[in-house]
Scaffold this motif. Structure first.
Motif, PDB file in Angstrom:
ATOM      1  N   ALA A 118       7.398   5.008  12.083  1.00 29.76           N
ATOM      2  CA  ALA A 118       7.072   5.905  12.774  1.00 29.76           C
ATOM      3  C   ALA A 118       4.975   5.912  13.269  1.00 29.76           C
ATOM      4  CB  ALA A 118       8.075   7.241  13.037  1.00 29.76           C
ATOM      5  N   THR A 119       4.496   6.133  11.792  1.00 26.76           N
ATOM      6  CA  THR A 119       3.309   6.270  12.175  1.00 26.76           C
ATOM      7  C   THR A 119       2.993   5.495  13.371  1.00 26.76           C
ATOM      8  OG1 THR A 119       2.915   7.713  10.208  1.00 26.76           O
ATOM      9  CG2 THR A 119       1.097   6.467  10.827  1.00 26.76           C
ATOM     10  N   ARG A 120       3.054   4.495  12.321  1.00 24.09           N
ATOM     11  CA  ARG A 120       2.788   2.233  13.176  1.00 24.09           C
ATOM     12  C   ARG A 120       3.333   2.600  14.692  1.00 24.09           C
ATOM     13  NH1 ARG A 120       4.017  -0.208   8.135  1.00 24.09           N
ATOM     14  NH2 ARG A 120       1.812  -1.382   7.748  1.00 24.09           N
ATOM     15  N   ALA A 121       4.290   3.161  15.336  1.00 23.00           N
ATOM     16  CA  ALA A 121       4.679   3.228  15.813  1.00 23.00           C
ATOM     17  C   ALA A 121       3.759   4.390  17.185  1.00 23.00           C
ATOM     18  CB  ALA A 121       6.190   3.564  15.929  1.00 23.00           C
ATOM     19  N   VAL A 122       3.827   5.229  16.814  1.00 27.09           N
ATOM     20  CA  VAL A 122       2.966   6.117  17.522  1.00 27.09           C
ATOM     21  C   VAL A 122       1.554   5.924  18.190  1.00 27.09           C
ATOM     22  CG1 VAL A 122       1.874   8.250  17.517  1.00 27.09           C
ATOM     23  CG2 VAL A 122       3.503   8.467  16.233  1.00 27.09           C
ATOM     24  N   ALA A 123       0.952   4.639  16.805  1.00 24.30           N
ATOM     25  CA  ALA A 123      -0.779   3.663  17.106  1.00 24.30           C
ATOM     26  C   ALA A 123      -0.457   2.958  18.543  1.00 24.30           C
ATOM     27  CB  ALA A 123      -0.925   3.860  15.935  1.00 24.30           C
TER      28      ALA A 123
END
Length: 324
Positions: free
Chosen positions: A206-211
């Motif tokens: 999710a962190t990568r997706a938000v970035a």
């Protein structure tokens, strides 16, 4: 960097160092840029070789690349990873790097000095001349390695630097939940801290997706973005990749410890839990991570982690977003 530049331009022998490899490279680039801007010929003398006049290098590399055993052979790291920590903290600092032709440094500047354990603190004092001076900058709240730095006990004069030049008041307010940070910031107001909830086992993805979404929808440039987690480290044992990414203004993906001392305008922070983590360790990591962002901080976490670490009220507020 300013102190190192001032003394270097006065013709003194200067060593600027830290424990963090990535930060040391940033300090070297920053010092060179500052000297170039001042049109000083000393800018060409900034190097990593310990025999130089203006040296900027992390302590581990400074010693390791030049250390020799009793037979004069290059010092080897232990093959057993379990022994590596003891080797770095206790055996390696016993080896002094070669001195510049004029002797020890006139000035030693240390960033993130709270990372130095006792053996390293004593080693550093041996790198400065009897009439020289050590400048050590540290924030005990960022002592992620439990170093219990002994260096302050060896220095005569202490100053408290309270100005916050990095964070917006919004970011500082969030960081203040986990440590003491100056809220009267030099920087102007910025956007509110954003919170993105997700499942406990989805934080990394999710962190990568938000970035990715920030870059796609809000045109955040690679050089303005750092994607960091409290503990997950996709660049483990490949610190040189983070160094190059930071220098070349590419997107960073790493953990808090590797990115400590650095900053980016936009930080997407994945609050990933780790079994057995002590509450104080988590708070130190959260404080350190939040203060890496200068303009926008986006926190990606599970509701359970947010409640455990004391900011569930923010996750539930109007700033929260839908999980990607």
């Amino acid at each position: 960097v300013g102190i190192a530049a001032d003394h270097a331009m006065l013709g003194m022998r200067v060593l600027l160092t830290s424990w963090n490899i990535t930060l040391a490279q940033h300090l070297r680039d920053s010092l060179t840029d500052l000297l170039v801007a001042a049109e000083s010929p000393v800018a060409t003398q900034v190097e990593t070789n310990p025999t130089g006049r203006v040296v900027v290098q992390d302590l581990g590399t400074l010693v390791r690349e030049h250390a020799r055993d009793a037979e004069g052979r290059p010092l080897r790291e232990p093959d057993d990873r379990a022994q590596l920590t003891d080797w770095f903290y206790h055996e390696l600092p016993e080896h002094r790097p070669p001195q510049p032709p004029g002797g020890e440094s006139d000035v030693v500047g240390i960033d993130e000095a709270q990372d130095l354990r006792e053996d390293w603190a004593l080693a550093v004092t041996g790198l400065v001349s009897r009439t020289g001076r050590i400048y050590a900058f540290q924030d005990d709240q960022q002592n992620l390695f439990r170093a219990d730095a002994a260096l302050p006990e060896l220095l005569d004069v202490h100053h408290e630097l309270r100005e916050n030049f990095r964070n917006t008041p919004q970011i500082a307010a969030f960081a203040s939940r986990f440590g003491t940070v100056e809220l009267d910031c030099i920087a102007p107001d910025g956007p509110p801290v954003r919170f993105v909830p997700c499942g406990a086992d989805e934080v990394i993805e999710a962190t990568r997706a938000v970035a990715d979404r920030l870059q796609r929808d809000e045109n955040v440039e690679d050089g303005d973005l750092a994607v960091i987690w409290l503990f997950h480290n996709p660049s483990q044992h490949r610190t040189e990749e983070v160094v190059e990414a930071y220098r070349e203004e590419r997107r960073i993906e790493t953990n808090v410890a590797t990115f400590k001392g650095l900053e980016r305008p936009v930080v997407v922070l994945g609050v990933d839990g780790r079994v057995g983590s002590k509450a104080e360790d988590v708070r130190r990591n959260l404080y350190t991570a939040a203060t890496r962002a200068s303009t926008l901080l986006v926190v990606v976490t599970s509701p359970m982690s947010a409640e455990t670490f004391g900011f569930h009220d923010l996750l539930a507020g109007p700033a929260g977003e839908e999980s990607p």
